[in-house]
Design an enzyme around this catalytic site. Structure first.
Site, PDB file in Angstrom:
ATOM      1  N   THR A  46      34.567  47.662  25.834  1.00  0.00           N
ATOM      2  CA  THR A  46      33.427  46.801  25.559  1.00  0.00           C
ATOM      3  C   THR A  46      32.173  47.621  25.285  1.00  0.00           C
ATOM      4  O   THR A  46      31.289  47.185  24.544  1.00  0.00           O
ATOM      5  CB  THR A  46      33.194  45.841  26.737  1.00  0.00           C
ATOM      6  N   TYR A  57      43.597  52.599  33.912  1.00  0.00           N
ATOM      7  CA  TYR A  57      43.425  51.433  33.046  1.00  0.00           C
ATOM      8  C   TYR A  57      44.753  51.177  32.338  1.00  0.00           C
ATOM      9  O   TYR A  57      45.148  51.918  31.441  1.00  0.00           O
ATOM     10  CB  TYR A  57      42.307  51.726  32.052  1.00  0.00           C
ATOM     11  N   LYS A 114      42.709  49.047  36.759  1.00  0.00           N
ATOM     12  CA  LYS A 114      42.191  47.934  35.974  1.00  0.00           C
ATOM     13  C   LYS A 114      43.384  47.350  35.254  1.00  0.00           C
ATOM     14  O   LYS A 114      44.008  47.990  34.398  1.00  0.00           O
ATOM     15  CB  LYS A 114      41.119  48.368  34.975  1.00  0.00           C
ATOM     16  N   VAL A 135      36.953  43.301  36.374  1.00  0.00           N
ATOM     17  CA  VAL A 135      36.079  43.997  35.433  1.00  0.00           C
ATOM     18  C   VAL A 135      35.983  43.099  34.216  1.00  0.00           C
ATOM     19  O   VAL A 135      36.969  42.899  33.506  1.00  0.00           O
ATOM     20  CB  VAL A 135      36.632  45.382  35.045  1.00  0.00           C
TER      21      VAL A 135
END
Length: 294
Positions: A50, A138, A166, A206
């Site tokens: 992002t 992640y 994540k 998140v």
């Protein structure tokens, strides 16, 4: 038993503000970070997808960490994305982010080359061994092409600096089993699964959507923590129209978040078109109105 929440409960995957000329805008970044914290985010993730990390330079990444640290102070946990397809480069970014003042590192699975699991494990261990701060791995196979398999995560969980995941694997069964068998803090990376993951022991989330609706994204898990499960489900349901438009409409989350924030994106991303932007604004306004009525 208390759950591990090393970086807080409600984390925003913060966008990276740019000027109209395309340069990093440190003043806007500091102001956005401070506002997000004031409106309920108890941790921030910088330089993630992002945050348009594929198109920011190493120097910009480090500057963003320094700027945000100065804006929010030492009491707000910061995670810095440092993942690349190159282990050596990832280690360099990890060390620089540590020097810049981050509390932890978000490290994505090496992408495109699709390394086998032994190489994935070695990559994460190399990064963890190179720094003195914790890692959040992640797991997002839809983007990287490679999943961090559960057996790999079980082994990596034994490393003293691998603290969490994540989770964008969209496999709630596997995540629930790993939460039960390890001390890893699991953070939902898919907003529609924020509440379900918390219900099986997840640490929090998140969220890209939190850039524009931080209070509304936090409300369901706050209700869940109070034991108000029906209210948590209702509040979670209020967010889903905006979540769907921002995260599953065919546009990247950075584009949809910046459309609502009025910020430019960096090529190859392009700004949302008028019709998409109007739909996003309508959904956002509806969510704000619904939450204000409570």
């Amino acid at each position: 038993m208390s759950l591990p929440r090393p970086f807080g409960r409600a984390l925003c995957a913060m966008v990276t503000p740019f000027t109209a000329a395309g340069a990093l805008d440190p003043d806007a970044a500091g102001a956005l970070a401070a506002r997000l914290v004031a409106e309920g985010c108890d941790g921030l993730v910088l330089n993630g997808t992002t945050g348009e990390s594929p198109t920011t330079s190493d120097a910009e990444k480090a500057e963003l960490v320094r700027v945000v640290r100065a804006a929010v102070g030492d009491g707000v946990p910061l995670l810095a994305g440092v993942g690349t397809a190159d282990t050596r480069h990832t280690v360099e970014l990890a060390r620089e982010a540590e020097r810049a003042g981050t509390d932890g590192l978000l490290v994505v699975t090496p992408y495109y080359s699709r390394p086998p699991q032994a190489a994935v494990e070695a990559h994460f261990r190399r990064v963890a061994d190179a720094v003195g701060i914790p890692l959040v791995l992640y797991d997002i196979p839809a983007r990287t092409g490679t999943r961090i398999e559960p057996e790999t995560l079980l082994r990596l969980a034994e490393h003293p600096r691998i603290a969490g995941v994540k989770d964008c694997a969209d496999d709630l069964l596997a995540s629930a089993k790993l939460i039960a068998r390890t001390g890893l803090a699991y953070y939902s990376g898919s907003e529609e699964l924020n509440l379900p993951l918390c219900a099986v022991g997840g640490a929090g989330y998140v969220s890209t959507v939190a850039n524009v609706a931080p209070r509304q994204m936090r409300a369901p898990i706050d209700a869940f923590d109070r034991g108000q499960t029906a209210e948590a489900a209702r509040l979670h349901g209020l967010t889903l129209d905006l979540v769907e438009l921002m995260m599953a409409s065919g546009l990247p989350g950075a584009v949809t978040a910046k459309a609502l924030l009025g910020l430019p994106v960096r090529e190859p991303l392009q700004p949302a078109g008028r019709e998409a932007a109007d739909g996003l604004r309508a959904a956002h306004e509806a969510l704000v109105k619904a939450s204000a009525a409570d």
